[in-house]
Design a protein around this motif. Structure first.
Motif, PDB file in Angstrom:
ATOM      1  N   HIS A   1     -14.717 -23.965  63.192  1.00  0.00           N
ATOM      2  CA  HIS A   1     -15.371 -25.012  62.416  1.00  0.00           C
ATOM      3  C   HIS A   1     -16.477 -25.635  63.249  1.00  0.00           C
ATOM      4  CE1 HIS A   1     -16.067 -28.579  60.001  1.00  0.00           C
ATOM      5  NE2 HIS A   1     -15.410 -27.976  59.020  1.00  0.00           N
ATOM      6  N   GLU A   2     -17.600 -25.939  62.609  1.00  0.00           N
ATOM      7  CA  GLU A   2     -18.767 -26.445  63.332  1.00  0.00           C
ATOM      8  C   GLU A   2     -18.495 -27.768  64.032  1.00  0.00           C
ATOM      9  OE1 GLU A   2     -20.895 -28.605  59.472  1.00  0.00           O
ATOM     10  OE2 GLU A   2     -21.753 -26.770  60.314  1.00  0.00           O
ATOM     11  N   LYS A   3     -17.524 -28.553  63.545  1.00  0.00           N
ATOM     12  CA  LYS A   3     -17.213 -29.840  64.167  1.00  0.00           C
ATOM     13  C   LYS A   3     -16.187 -29.721  65.293  1.00  0.00           C
ATOM     14  CE  LYS A   3     -18.342 -32.602  60.085  1.00  0.00           C
ATOM     15  NZ  LYS A   3     -17.842 -33.596  59.093  1.00  0.00           N
ATOM     16  N   GLY A   4     -15.668 -28.494  65.517  1.00  0.00           N
ATOM     17  CA  GLY A   4     -14.720 -28.279  66.602  1.00  0.00           C
ATOM     18  C   GLY A   4     -13.291 -28.609  66.224  1.00  0.00           C
ATOM     19  N   GLY A   5     -12.361 -28.138  67.047  1.00  0.00           N
ATOM     20  CA  GLY A   5     -10.958 -28.495  66.872  1.00  0.00           C
ATOM     21  C   GLY A   5     -10.234 -27.781  65.761  1.00  0.00           C
ATOM     22  N   LEU A   6     -10.817 -26.715  65.205  1.00  0.00           N
ATOM     23  CA  LEU A   6     -10.166 -25.974  64.135  1.00  0.00           C
ATOM     24  C   LEU A   6     -10.690 -24.543  64.147  1.00  0.00           C
ATOM     25  CD1 LEU A   6      -8.247 -26.121  61.676  1.00  0.00           C
ATOM     26  CD2 LEU A   6     -10.244 -26.704  60.277  1.00  0.00           C
ATOM     27  N   THR A   7      -9.794 -23.585  64.312  1.00  0.00           N
ATOM     28  CA  THR A   7     -10.191 -22.179  64.341  1.00  0.00           C
ATOM     29  C   THR A   7      -9.222 -21.343  63.507  1.00  0.00           C
ATOM     30  OG1 THR A   7      -8.844 -21.542  66.262  1.00  0.00           O
ATOM     31  CG2 THR A   7     -11.050 -22.440  66.709  1.00  0.00           C
ATOM     32  N   PHE A   8      -9.663 -20.136  63.198  1.00  0.00           N
ATOM     33  CA  PHE A   8      -8.823 -19.172  62.493  1.00  0.00           C
ATOM     34  C   PHE A   8      -9.070 -17.808  63.125  1.00  0.00           C
ATOM     35  CE2 PHE A   8      -7.353 -16.316  59.195  1.00  0.00           C
ATOM     36  CZ  PHE A   8      -6.283 -16.990  58.625  1.00  0.00           C
ATOM     37  N   GLY A   9      -8.022 -17.221  63.705  1.00  0.00           N
ATOM     38  CA  GLY A   9      -8.139 -15.937  64.380  1.00  0.00           C
ATOM     39  C   GLY A   9      -7.453 -14.823  63.614  1.00  0.00           C
ATOM     40  N   ILE A  10      -8.023 -13.619  63.689  1.00  0.00           N
ATOM     41  CA  ILE A  10      -7.509 -12.456  62.965  1.00  0.00           C
ATOM     42  C   ILE A  10      -7.396 -11.280  63.930  1.00  0.00           C
ATOM     43  CG2 ILE A  10      -7.916 -10.831  61.073  1.00  0.00           C
ATOM     44  CD1 ILE A  10      -9.681 -13.005  59.766  1.00  0.00           C
ATOM     45  N   LEU A  11      -6.204 -10.687  63.998  1.00  0.00           N
ATOM     46  CA  LEU A  11      -5.956  -9.505  64.807  1.00  0.00           C
ATOM     47  C   LEU A  11      -5.347  -8.425  63.923  1.00  0.00           C
ATOM     48  CD1 LEU A  11      -4.195 -11.217  67.862  1.00  0.00           C
ATOM     49  CD2 LEU A  11      -6.601 -10.600  67.682  1.00  0.00           C
ATOM     50  N   LYS A  12      -5.972  -7.284  63.845  1.00  0.00           N
ATOM     51  CA  LYS A  12      -5.450  -6.183  63.044  1.00  0.00           C
ATOM     52  C   LYS A  12      -4.420  -5.418  63.874  1.00  0.00           C
ATOM     53  CE  LYS A  12      -7.125  -2.228  60.297  1.00  0.00           C
ATOM     54  NZ  LYS A  12      -8.367  -1.555  59.820  1.00  0.00           N
ATOM     55  N   LEU A  13      -3.162  -5.428  63.416  1.00  0.00           N
ATOM     56  CA  LEU A  13      -2.083  -4.768  64.152  1.00  0.00           C
ATOM     57  C   LEU A  13      -1.914  -3.305  63.762  1.00  0.00           C
ATOM     58  CD1 LEU A  13       0.666  -7.538  64.105  1.00  0.00           C
ATOM     59  CD2 LEU A  13      -1.038  -7.084  65.872  1.00  0.00           C
ATOM     60  N   SER A  14      -2.207  -2.982  62.512  1.00  0.00           N
ATOM     61  CA  SER A  14      -2.042  -1.610  62.031  1.00  0.00           C
ATOM     62  C   SER A  14      -2.868  -1.433  60.766  1.00  0.00           C
ATOM     63  CB  SER A  14      -0.560  -1.307  61.745  1.00  0.00           C
ATOM     64  OG  SER A  14      -0.112  -2.043  60.624  1.00  0.00           O
ATOM     65  N   SER A  15      -2.719  -0.295  60.122  1.00  0.00           N
ATOM     66  CA  SER A  15      -3.515   0.005  58.934  1.00  0.00           C
ATOM     67  C   SER A  15      -3.182  -0.903  57.758  1.00  0.00           C
ATOM     68  CB  SER A  15      -3.307   1.470  58.518  1.00  0.00           C
ATOM     69  OG  SER A  15      -1.938   1.696  58.188  1.00  0.00           O
ATOM     70  N   ASP A  16      -2.037  -1.605  57.816  1.00  0.00           N
ATOM     71  CA  ASP A  16      -1.685  -2.485  56.693  1.00  0.00           C
ATOM     72  C   ASP A  16      -1.203  -3.867  57.112  1.00  0.00           C
ATOM     73  OD1 ASP A  16       0.791  -1.920  57.746  1.00  0.00           O
ATOM     74  OD2 ASP A  16       1.707  -1.296  55.862  1.00  0.00           O
ATOM     75  N   THR A  17      -1.314  -4.192  58.395  1.00  0.00           N
ATOM     76  CA  THR A  17      -0.737  -5.440  58.891  1.00  0.00           C
ATOM     77  C   THR A  17      -1.741  -6.227  59.724  1.00  0.00           C
ATOM     78  OG1 THR A  17       1.443  -4.389  58.965  1.00  0.00           O
ATOM     79  CG2 THR A  17       1.183  -6.460  60.153  1.00  0.00           C
ATOM     80  N   ILE A  18      -1.842  -7.507  59.437  1.00  0.00           N
ATOM     81  CA  ILE A  18      -2.741  -8.403  60.162  1.00  0.00           C
ATOM     82  C   ILE A  18      -1.943  -9.584  60.700  1.00  0.00           C
ATOM     83  CG2 ILE A  18      -4.677 -10.022  59.920  1.00  0.00           C
ATOM     84  CD1 ILE A  18      -5.742  -8.148  57.725  1.00  0.00           C
ATOM     85  N   LEU A  19      -2.141  -9.878  61.967  1.00  0.00           N
ATOM     86  CA  LEU A  19      -1.643 -11.115  62.559  1.00  0.00           C
ATOM     87  C   LEU A  19      -2.757 -12.150  62.456  1.00  0.00           C
ATOM     88  CD1 LEU A  19       0.262 -12.821  64.453  1.00  0.00           C
ATOM     89  CD2 LEU A  19      -1.021 -11.835  66.350  1.00  0.00           C
ATOM     90  N   TRP A  20      -2.440 -13.325  61.924  1.00  0.00           N
ATOM     91  CA  TRP A  20      -3.438 -14.391  61.909  1.00  0.00           C
ATOM     92  C   TRP A  20      -2.847 -15.663  62.491  1.00  0.00           C
ATOM     93  CZ3 TRP A  20      -2.329 -18.831  59.235  1.00  0.00           C
ATOM     94  CH2 TRP A  20      -1.485 -18.763  58.113  1.00  0.00           C
ATOM     95  N   TYR A  21      -3.723 -16.462  63.045  1.00  0.00           N
ATOM     96  CA  TYR A  21      -3.270 -17.737  63.601  1.00  0.00           C
ATOM     97  C   TYR A  21      -4.376 -18.775  63.430  1.00  0.00           C
ATOM     98  CZ  TYR A  21      -6.213 -16.648  67.634  1.00  0.00           C
ATOM     99  OH  TYR A  21      -7.289 -16.339  68.447  1.00  0.00           O
ATOM    100  N   SER A  22      -3.967 -20.008  63.281  1.00  0.00           N
ATOM    101  CA  SER A  22      -4.918 -21.101  63.180  1.00  0.00           C
ATOM    102  C   SER A  22      -4.583 -22.148  64.230  1.00  0.00           C
ATOM    103  CB  SER A  22      -4.876 -21.729  61.783  1.00  0.00           C
ATOM    104  OG  SER A  22      -5.824 -22.767  61.689  1.00  0.00           O
TER     105      SER A  22
END
Length: 358
Positions: free
Chosen positions: A190-211
């Protein structure tokens, strides 16, 4: 070699057990949780972590269960690319997959689940016979995580403080979304800082996400999966469509809200015949992405010194001297990354890769 008790059957404890197996050293693991409660979400492994894993497991099994990431791409919250960096052998894998792989070399007779160990069970570092079926251990390795009860009982003066960051972590199984993204580490800010969203592709059908949330701006209380999903949709409704789609289509039954803590000052890594490894010795805030690799290196180092030294105290001393300087570097790097996370984007001094290197 004397018999060893290991407290904790997470990544640290299982890594330690695998290194002990490699050297034919006798041990038994005690885990307070039930076996079916050992699942989790996932993490990044820099190249060094993969190299240490390769000493104790078949890496072909590892590579089948996770995914190498090509680039780190930093985005604004609305999807504008801010920075890109090629990644060198950074690997993403689910926690459950890695625990399963590490468990394959361990006889289930060597692990007791559902048994909480406290300091009262340990005299002068020697774990007493628990129920008559396990012989007494000569010393104890503590691998029970960042909120280690035994560490708190031994180092009663320690101060564990809340970090100005909380995380929501989840996994979404959705082939369409996974197919739509490349094998990259994607992170939206986020442009104001202090908030993010991360995406990691674990496999062909699975995504790990974290905020990641600045928990002074965003107050998240423990709540039901339904309420947490509603909160996430409210906070991220104007973000890039990929972010919103992942939040919308995730199953929140196993979502985790993580309140992050750190030690104000590191304790010694051992006392008498008790020695600490992984997060039990040195909690690292998640910005470092070094928790698993550090646990692996702890296990390798401690095993090496146990094999080389007849005197247990000398082995512990050399293990601490070897590992503590690197851990202090990761702690410093983690705080730098945390401080940048809290700033608005236009105040970032540089686009720092969210992985700590020594």
């Amino acid at each position: 070699m004397k018999k060893i008790a290991v407290v904790g059957a997470g990544i640290s404890g299982l890594s330690m057990a695998n290194y002990l197996e490699k050297h034919n050293i006798d041990y038994h693991i005690f885990e307070r949780r039930k076996k079916e409660d050992m699942a989790g979400h996932g993490f990044l492994l820099p190249q060094e972590g993969v190299e240490y894993l390769s000493q104790i497991i078949d890496c072909q099994l590892l590579f089948e269960k996770g995914n190498f990431l090509k680039k780190y791409i930093q985005y604004s919250h609305q999807g504008k690319i801010l920075a890109e960096k090629d990644l060198d052998q950074v690997f993403a894998i689910s926690r459950q997959a890695l625990i399963t792989i590490l468990s394959q070399n361990i006889s289930q007779e060597k692990i007791t689940y559902g048994k909480a160990i406290t300091l009262s069970d340990i005299e002068e570092g020697k774990l007493q016979s628990i129920d008559g079926s396990h012989s007494n251990a000569d010393f104890t390795i503590i691998a029970d995580g960042s909120r280690s009860r035994i560490r708190g009982e031994i180092f009663t003066e320690e101060k564990l403080r809340t970090v100005r960051e909380s995380e929501v972590v989840n996994i979404v199984k959705n082939k369409d979304i996974a197919t739509s993204i490349d094998n990259d580490f994607m992170k939206f800010h986020h442009e104001k800082g202090g908030l993010t969203f991360g995406i990691l592709k674990l496999s062909s059908d699975t995504i790990l996400w974290y905020s990641q949330f600045d928990n002074e701006k965003y107050i998240i209380n423990e709540c039901s999966p339904e309420n947490l999903k509603a909160y996430m949709l409210e906070v991220f409704h104007e973000w890039d469509p990929l972010v919103f789609s992942i939040i919308m289509q995730s199953d929140y039954e196993n979502v985790h809200l993580w309140h992050v803590y750190e030690l104000e000052k590191l304790n010694p890594f051992y006392k008498e015949n008790i020695v600490f490894i992984g997060d039990a010795a040195h909690p690292l805030i998640p910005f470092t992405s070094q928790g698993v690799t550090s646990a692996l290196k702890d296990s390798f180092s401690l095993t090496k010194h146990l094999v080389e030294k007849e005197n247990i105290q000398q082995a512990f001393k050399e293990y601490e001297e070897e590992r503590k300087p690197e851990i202090e570097t990761h702690i410093k790097n983690g705080r730098t990354l945390l401080n940048q996370f809290l700033l608005p984007l236009d105040q970032y001094t540089e686009n720092i890769l969210p992985i700590s290197y020594k």
